[in-house]
Design a protein around this motif. Structure first.
Motif, mmCIF file in Angstrom:
data_model
loop_
_atom_site.group_PDB
_atom_site.id
_atom_site.type_symbol
_atom_site.label_atom_id
_atom_site.label_comp_id
_atom_site.label_asym_id
_atom_site.label_seq_id
_atom_site.Cartn_x
_atom_site.Cartn_y
_atom_site.Cartn_z
ATOM 1 N N ALA A 157 0.825 -1.261 0.043
ATOM 2 C CA ALA A 157 -0.299 -0.089 -0.024
ATOM 3 C C ALA A 157 0.715 1.352 0.123
ATOM 4 O O ALA A 157 0.520 2.378 -0.728
ATOM 5 C CB ALA A 157 -0.815 0.048 1.142
ATOM 6 N N ILE A 158 1.938 1.230 0.627
ATOM 7 C CA ILE A 158 2.786 2.359 0.888
ATOM 8 C C ILE A 158 3.543 2.630 -0.688
ATOM 9 O O ILE A 158 3.603 3.621 -1.151
ATOM 10 C CB ILE A 158 3.952 2.035 1.867
ATOM 11 N N ALA A 159 3.964 1.462 -1.424
ATOM 12 C CA ALA A 159 4.407 1.625 -2.742
ATOM 13 C C ALA A 159 3.360 2.149 -3.611
ATOM 14 O O ALA A 159 3.772 2.949 -4.523
ATOM 15 C CB ALA A 159 4.879 0.112 -3.067
ATOM 16 N N ARG A 160 2.312 1.664 -3.452
ATOM 17 C CA ARG A 160 1.010 2.140 -4.294
ATOM 18 C C ARG A 160 1.151 3.691 -4.110
ATOM 19 O O ARG A 160 0.527 4.260 -4.986
ATOM 20 C CB ARG A 160 -0.027 1.493 -4.267
ATOM 21 N N ALA A 161 1.177 4.166 -2.856
ATOM 22 C CA ALA A 161 0.869 5.673 -2.585
ATOM 23 C C ALA A 161 1.987 6.508 -3.254
ATOM 24 O O ALA A 161 1.818 7.624 -3.061
ATOM 25 C CB ALA A 161 0.892 5.659 -0.952
ATOM 26 N N THR A 162 3.177 5.850 -3.718
ATOM 27 C CA THR A 162 4.106 6.712 -4.560
ATOM 28 C C THR A 162 3.438 7.258 -5.804
ATOM 29 O O THR A 162 3.641 8.162 -6.356
ATOM 30 C CB THR A 162 5.224 5.958 -5.025
ATOM 31 N N ASN A 163 2.344 6.740 -6.264
ATOM 32 C CA ASN A 163 1.815 6.812 -7.568
ATOM 33 C C ASN A 163 2.671 6.580 -8.893
ATOM 34 O O ASN A 163 2.506 6.965 -9.911
ATOM 35 C CB ASN A 163 0.903 8.171 -7.591
ATOM 36 N N ASN A 164 3.673 5.722 -8.682
ATOM 37 C CA ASN A 164 4.661 5.256 -9.612
ATOM 38 C C ASN A 164 4.406 3.704 -9.588
ATOM 39 O O ASN A 164 4.769 3.142 -8.717
ATOM 40 C CB ASN A 164 6.115 5.818 -9.362
ATOM 41 N N PRO A 165 3.849 3.184 -10.551
ATOM 42 C CA PRO A 165 3.345 1.820 -10.426
ATOM 43 C C PRO A 165 4.703 0.733 -10.352
ATOM 44 O O PRO A 165 4.545 -0.153 -10.002
ATOM 45 C CB PRO A 165 2.523 1.612 -11.877
ATOM 46 N N LEU A 166 5.761 1.263 -10.765
ATOM 47 C CA LEU A 166 6.913 0.250 -10.823
ATOM 48 C C LEU A 166 7.349 -0.039 -9.495
ATOM 49 O O LEU A 166 7.701 -1.257 -9.053
ATOM 50 C CB LEU A 166 8.189 1.158 -11.412
ATOM 51 N N PHE A 167 6.943 0.966 -8.201
ATOM 52 C CA PHE A 167 7.280 0.429 -7.144
ATOM 53 C C PHE A 167 6.695 -0.727 -6.595
ATOM 54 O O PHE A 167 6.976 -1.654 -6.028
ATOM 55 C CB PHE A 167 7.183 1.668 -5.765
ATOM 56 N N ALA A 168 5.320 -0.704 -6.547
ATOM 57 C CA ALA A 168 4.295 -1.713 -6.252
ATOM 58 C C ALA A 168 4.634 -2.885 -7.194
ATOM 59 O O ALA A 168 4.492 -4.138 -6.783
ATOM 60 C CB ALA A 168 2.895 -1.331 -6.593
ATOM 61 N N THR A 169 4.887 -2.818 -8.387
ATOM 62 C CA THR A 169 5.136 -3.994 -9.303
ATOM 63 C C THR A 169 6.353 -4.739 -8.936
ATOM 64 O O THR A 169 6.388 -5.894 -8.718
ATOM 65 C CB THR A 169 5.434 -3.590 -10.631
ATOM 66 N N PHE A 170 7.240 -4.063 -8.298
ATOM 67 C CA PHE A 170 8.465 -4.733 -7.742
ATOM 68 C C PHE A 170 8.147 -5.691 -6.700
ATOM 69 O O PHE A 170 8.571 -6.807 -6.637
ATOM 70 C CB PHE A 170 9.691 -3.910 -7.392
ATOM 71 N N LEU A 171 7.290 -5.032 -5.576
ATOM 72 C CA LEU A 171 6.834 -5.951 -4.461
ATOM 73 C C LEU A 171 6.237 -6.939 -4.617
ATOM 74 O O LEU A 171 6.207 -8.064 -4.330
ATOM 75 C CB LEU A 171 6.269 -4.932 -3.499
ATOM 76 N N GLU A 172 5.050 -6.652 -5.537
ATOM 77 C CA GLU A 172 3.991 -7.881 -6.165
ATOM 78 C C GLU A 172 4.946 -8.888 -6.977
ATOM 79 O O GLU A 172 4.421 -10.131 -6.779
ATOM 80 C CB GLU A 172 3.036 -7.056 -6.990
ATOM 81 N N MET A 173 5.936 -8.661 -7.617
ATOM 82 C CA MET A 173 6.629 -9.817 -8.157
ATOM 83 C C MET A 173 7.384 -10.671 -7.336
ATOM 84 O O MET A 173 7.508 -11.955 -7.507
ATOM 85 C CB MET A 173 7.664 -9.208 -9.074
ATOM 86 N N GLN A 174 7.640 -10.131 -6.184
ATOM 87 C CA GLN A 174 8.573 -10.800 -5.188
ATOM 88 C C GLN A 174 7.203 -11.780 -4.331
ATOM 89 O O GLN A 174 7.748 -12.912 -3.627
ATOM 90 C CB GLN A 174 9.180 -9.972 -3.957
ATOM 91 N N GLY A 175 6.020 -11.401 -4.239
ATOM 92 C CA GLY A 175 5.046 -12.367 -3.836
ATOM 93 C C GLY A 175 5.357 -12.281 -2.346
ATOM 94 O O GLY A 175 5.772 -11.329 -1.536
ATOM 95 N N LYS A 176 5.010 -13.239 -1.660
ATOM 96 C CA LYS A 176 5.114 -13.447 -0.057
ATOM 97 C C LYS A 176 6.737 -13.613 0.309
ATOM 98 O O LYS A 176 6.752 -13.141 1.494
ATOM 99 C CB LYS A 176 4.507 -14.703 0.380
ATOM 100 N N ALA A 177 7.375 -13.729 -0.662
ATOM 101 C CA ALA A 177 9.020 -13.592 -0.327
ATOM 102 C C ALA A 177 9.371 -12.344 0.227
ATOM 103 O O ALA A 177 10.581 -12.044 0.786
ATOM 104 C CB ALA A 177 9.806 -14.168 -1.472
#
Length: 254
Positions: A157-177
Motif C-alpha cells: 500500500a505504501i508502494a502504491r501511494a507513490t503513484n509510480n506503479p513500478l514500486f508496487a510492481t517490484f513488491l508484487e513480483m516477489q510475492g510472499k517472499a
C-alpha cells in the motif's frame, strides 16, 4: 534436606515470575529502550520478594540481552526487538537466510524512496488504505497467516501511494517472499511471535505517521530504520550460526 530442596524450588519459581513480569513490561513497551529499571529496593517491594530473587531475575534479563547494568547508575533497558526476533528463530536455515538477505538488500533503497514519495504524493484513499492495512496487522498479530498478509499489504500500500506503479510492481513480483519471516511463521505465540510482531507494529506506526504527516524525511528515516534493523537481525542470526558451527568444529577431537 527436603526443606532445602523446597526452598530452592520456591526461590526458582519466584525468580521466574519476577523475570517474566519484567520481560513482559519490556516487550510490551511499558519500559522503553534507554529507560532505567526501578531500583532493587523498589522491585523488591513491588513484587513482594527478597533482594536475592530480584538480583537473579535481573541477571536472567541481562543474559537475554534485555537489560544492561551500568556501574553506579542502575540497570537500563536495551532494544528488545533483537531478543524477540531470536525467540522466533530458534533454528537456522542458512539457505533461507541468504535469500532473505538478498531480498531485503534489494528492497531497502526502493522502499526508503517509496516511503518518502508516499509522504508527498499519497491520495486520501491511499492514506486510508495504509491505515487499514496497519489496523489489520494489529488485529492479526496473534495469527501467523493474517499477520503476514497484513504486513505484505502494508508495504504494498505504501508502494502504491507513490503513484509510480513500478514500486508496487517490484513488491508484487516477489510475492510472499518480500517478508522474510513468512515462511517461518507459526500459528501460535511459541517463542514470542506476538511479542515480536508487536514490536514490528511500533516500527510500522512510525512510518505511517510520518507519511500521514507529509514528513518526507521522517518517512524515509523510519523505513530505513525498519528495514536496516531487519537486515542486521538476519546478519546476526547467520553470524551466530557460523560461530556455533566453528565451536562445534573445535570441539571435535582429532
Amino acid at each position: 534436606m527436603a526443606t532445602q530442596t523446597a526452598s530452592r524450588n520456591s526461590t526458582g519459581t519466584l525468580v521466574s515470575k519476577v523475570s517474566e513480569a519484567l520481560r513482559r513490561s519490556i516487550l510490551d513497551g511499558t519500559f522503553q529502550p534507554g529507560d532505567k529499571l526501578p531500583s532493587e529496593a523498589q522491585l523488591t517491594q513491588d513484587h513482594g520478594v527478597s533482594r536475592t530473587v530480584v538480583r537473579e531475575a535481573v541477571a536472567a534479563l541481562r543474559s537475554d540481552g534485555l537489560v544492561e547494568p551500568r556501574q553506579g547508575a542502575g540497570v537500563f533497558v536495551l532494544d528488545p526487538i533483537g531478543f524477540a526476533f531470536k525467540r522466533t528463530h530458534p533454528s537456522v536455515d542458512q539457505e533461507r537466510i541468504y535469500t532473505s538477505l538478498e531480498i531485503l538488500e534489494a528492497r531497502t533503497p526502493l522502499e526508503i524512496e517509496a516511503a518518502g514519495l508516499a509522504a508527498l504524493r499519497r491520495s486520501p484513499a491511499q492514506e486510508e488504505e495504509i491505515f487499514e492495512r496497519h489496523a489489520a496487522g494489529i488485529a492479526g498479530r496473534h495469527d501467523g497467516k493474517a499477520w503476514s498478509e497484513a504486513d505484505i499489504g502494508l508495504h504494498t500500500a505504501i508502494a502504491r501511494a507513490t503513484n509510480n506503479p513500478l514500486f508496487a510492481t517490484f513488491l508484487e513480483m516477489q510475492g510472499k517472499a518480500i517478508i522474510p519471516q513468512t515462511g517461518q511463521i507459526v500459528e501460535t505465540d511459541e517463542g514470542g511471535e506476538v511479542a515480536y510482531r508487536s514490536l514490528l507494529i511500533k516500527e510500522h506506526e512510525r512510518i505511517i505517521i510520518a507519511i500521514s504527516s507529509g514528513d518526507e524525511q521522517g518517512a524515509r528515516d523510519a523505513m530505513r530504520d525498519h528495514l536496516k534493523g531487519s537486515l542486521e537481525r538476519y546478519r546476526n542470526l547467520l553470524r551466530d550460526e557460523r560461530l556455533r558451527h566453528m565451536a562445534r568444529l573445535h570441539a571435535v577431537k582429532p
